[in-house]
Design a protein around this motif. Structure first.
Motif, PDB file in Angstrom:
ATOM      1  N   TYR A 306      47.196  46.717  29.499  1.00 53.43           N
ATOM      2  CA  TYR A 306      46.754  47.363  30.742  1.00 53.43           C
ATOM      3  C   TYR A 306      46.089  46.319  31.628  1.00 53.43           C
ATOM      4  CZ  TYR A 306      46.364  51.849  33.079  1.00 53.43           C
ATOM      5  OH  TYR A 306      46.571  52.913  33.923  1.00 53.43           O
ATOM      6  N   PHE A 307      46.641  46.113  32.846  1.00 56.26           N
ATOM      7  CA  PHE A 307      46.216  45.026  33.718  1.00 56.26           C
ATOM      8  C   PHE A 307      45.767  45.548  35.089  1.00 56.26           C
ATOM      9  CE2 PHE A 307      49.158  43.310  30.666  1.00 56.26           C
ATOM     10  CZ  PHE A 307      48.653  42.062  30.340  1.00 56.26           C
ATOM     11  N   VAL A 308      44.854  44.785  35.718  1.00 58.98           N
ATOM     12  CA  VAL A 308      44.351  45.099  37.060  1.00 58.98           C
ATOM     13  C   VAL A 308      44.384  43.829  37.889  1.00 58.98           C
ATOM     14  CG1 VAL A 308      42.444  46.036  38.413  1.00 58.98           C
ATOM     15  CG2 VAL A 308      42.796  46.824  36.067  1.00 58.98           C
ATOM     16  N   ASP A 309      44.739  43.970  39.165  1.00 55.17           N
ATOM     17  CA  ASP A 309      44.787  42.812  40.070  1.00 55.17           C
ATOM     18  C   ASP A 309      44.526  43.291  41.498  1.00 55.17           C
ATOM     19  OD1 ASP A 309      45.030  40.200  40.829  1.00 55.17           O
ATOM     20  OD2 ASP A 309      47.188  40.042  40.505  1.00 55.17           O
ATOM     21  N   ASP A 310      44.305  42.329  42.399  1.00 57.78           N
ATOM     22  CA  ASP A 310      44.180  42.585  43.842  1.00 57.78           C
ATOM     23  C   ASP A 310      43.137  43.660  44.153  1.00 57.78           C
ATOM     24  OD1 ASP A 310      46.167  40.717  44.331  1.00 57.78           O
ATOM     25  OD2 ASP A 310      47.762  42.206  44.222  1.00 57.78           O
ATOM     26  N   VAL A 311      41.928  43.473  43.673  1.00 57.34           N
ATOM     27  CA  VAL A 311      40.842  44.405  43.979  1.00 57.34           C
ATOM     28  C   VAL A 311      40.303  44.083  45.369  1.00 57.34           C
ATOM     29  CG1 VAL A 311      38.625  45.332  43.219  1.00 57.34           C
ATOM     30  CG2 VAL A 311      40.272  44.501  41.527  1.00 57.34           C
ATOM     31  N   GLN A 312      40.293  45.081  46.257  1.00 57.14           N
ATOM     32  CA  GLN A 312      39.876  44.872  47.643  1.00 57.14           C
ATOM     33  C   GLN A 312      38.933  45.974  48.105  1.00 57.14           C
ATOM     34  OE1 GLN A 312      43.095  44.231  50.409  1.00 57.14           O
ATOM     35  NE2 GLN A 312      44.249  42.958  48.983  1.00 57.14           N
ATOM     36  N   LEU A 313      38.037  45.601  49.007  1.00 53.29           N
ATOM     37  CA  LEU A 313      37.134  46.555  49.631  1.00 53.29           C
ATOM     38  C   LEU A 313      37.382  46.524  51.134  1.00 53.29           C
ATOM     39  CD1 LEU A 313      34.843  48.531  48.888  1.00 53.29           C
ATOM     40  CD2 LEU A 313      33.220  46.687  49.383  1.00 53.29           C
ATOM     41  N   THR A 314      37.740  47.668  51.705  1.00 50.67           N
ATOM     42  CA  THR A 314      38.053  47.774  53.127  1.00 50.67           C
ATOM     43  C   THR A 314      37.054  48.693  53.810  1.00 50.67           C
ATOM     44  OG1 THR A 314      40.408  47.475  52.651  1.00 50.67           O
ATOM     45  CG2 THR A 314      39.839  48.358  54.814  1.00 50.67           C
ATOM     46  N   VAL A 315      36.593  48.271  54.992  1.00 54.64           N
ATOM     47  CA  VAL A 315      35.658  49.066  55.786  1.00 54.64           C
ATOM     48  C   VAL A 315      36.429  49.703  56.938  1.00 54.64           C
ATOM     49  CG1 VAL A 315      33.515  49.047  57.109  1.00 54.64           C
ATOM     50  CG2 VAL A 315      33.829  47.429  55.238  1.00 54.64           C
TER      51      VAL A 315
END
Length: 327
Positions: A306-315
């Motif tokens: 199980y993998f996670v990538d491209d974590v982003q925070l947008t306002v």
């Protein structure tokens, strides 16, 4: 009646209980009290605006789970409600939009909405060393820490996070956990200074997104309910106190919350999900979380691929919208 409604709704959303869904629908159709008490006590104007603005709103009457692979961002929520309150807000929104035939809510289309990406530390994991991340709750801003997880590198050089095993983040061996979660604390004052988020005429939403991938693993048959999620918590607190008080600090100092869940089959195409919450004026720190959950509390469970990538925070900023209720 309120407690009965929330119990039934919990059974419908978390367990897919058809008998509970039938009983809940009957209560809502027959008793106006069931529809109005929850609305008066739990729904404020901003939360309702957010519900109506989001195309991904799901009615319990449709019998659908709050999971997706490529739907629009999740609805923002205004405060860190307990699970009973959160699902009740969803219920009220469903009632008000006419799903039960009692009325309709509409909001004008948002003019002048502006979206900006807020850079978070190591959001794509490429700047981190290959290997395990610290196995603890974060105590500083901008670091990834949490349950057993590691940064891996693919053949093309891309690095991503692999979630390895469920575990209790507080290290209590007698308190089993259902998920493997990785956390980062984000300081919000620079965001406010840069984008003037205190303007009362503007509504500011934080969107946390991440791309999930599940590869085939020997343990897949043992994990039929394995799901990934993004969570974002807002606090009025000092960063170091959040870990010290976790998880009770959510109720004590939390001022905002959003979550989105995804279920992927082994080998299925990667998918991105987004969790949203309104940025409250008194929030000082955001806690962002990516996780994989087995759906049940048990001894530590190996998760496989199980993998996670491209974590982003947008306002996202937009003028505060009016809402009208029409009988």
């Amino acid at each position: 009646m309120r407690e009965q409604l929330l119990t039934l709704l919990h059974q419908v959303q978390d367990e897919g209980d058809d008998a509970a869904r039938t009983e809940l629908n009957q209560l809502l159709r027959k008793h106006s009290e069931a529809r109005t008490i929850i609305a008066k006590s739990l729904v404020d104007e901003q939360a309702l605006i957010s519900q109506m603005r989001d195309d991904s709103i799901v009615s319990i009457l449709d019998g659908k789970e709050e999971t997706r692979t490529s739907l629009p961002p999740s609805r923002p929520t205004r405060s860190p409600l307990a699970w009973q309150q959160q699902i009740a807000v969803s219920l009220v929104a469903g009632v008000l939009v006419g799903l039960l035939g009692v009325g309709m809510v509409w909001a004008s289309v948002s003019p002048g909405a502006v979206a900006r990406t807020f850079r978070i530390a190591h959001g794509n994991f490429d700047s981190l060393e290959v290997g395990p991340i610290p196995n603890r709750f974060p105590i500083r801003l901008g670091e990834w820490c949490g349950n057993p997880a590691e940064v891996t590198e693919e053949a093309d050089g891309n690095r991503m996070l692999r979630l390895l095993k469920t575990e209790n983040i507080n290290g209590d061996p007698s308190d089993f956990a259902s998920n493997c979660s990785v956390f980062q604390l984000v300081e919000l004052s620079s965001l406010r200074q840069q984008w003037e988020t205190t303007d009362p005429d503007l509504q500011t939403t934080l969107n946390l997104s991440a791309r999930f991938r599940r590869e085939a693993a020997p343990t897949d048959a043992e994990l039929p309910k394995l799901a990934g999620s993004c969570r974002i918590y807002l606090f009025k607190a000092e960063p170091e106190t959040i870990g010290e008080g976790w998880p009770r600090v959510v109720n004590e100092d939390g001022v905002g919350y959003g979550k989105k869940v995804i279920k992927l089959a082994s080998g299925e195409e990667p998918a991105t999900i987004t969790a949203s919450c309104l940025l409250e004026s008194d929030a000082t720190v955001a806690l962002i979380v990516v996780s994989a959950s087995t759906g049940s509390h048990a001894a530590p469970v190996e998760l496989g691929g199980y993998f996670v990538d491209d974590v982003q925070l947008t306002v996202i900023q937009q003028p505060t919208l009016p809402v009208h209720f029409v009988k």
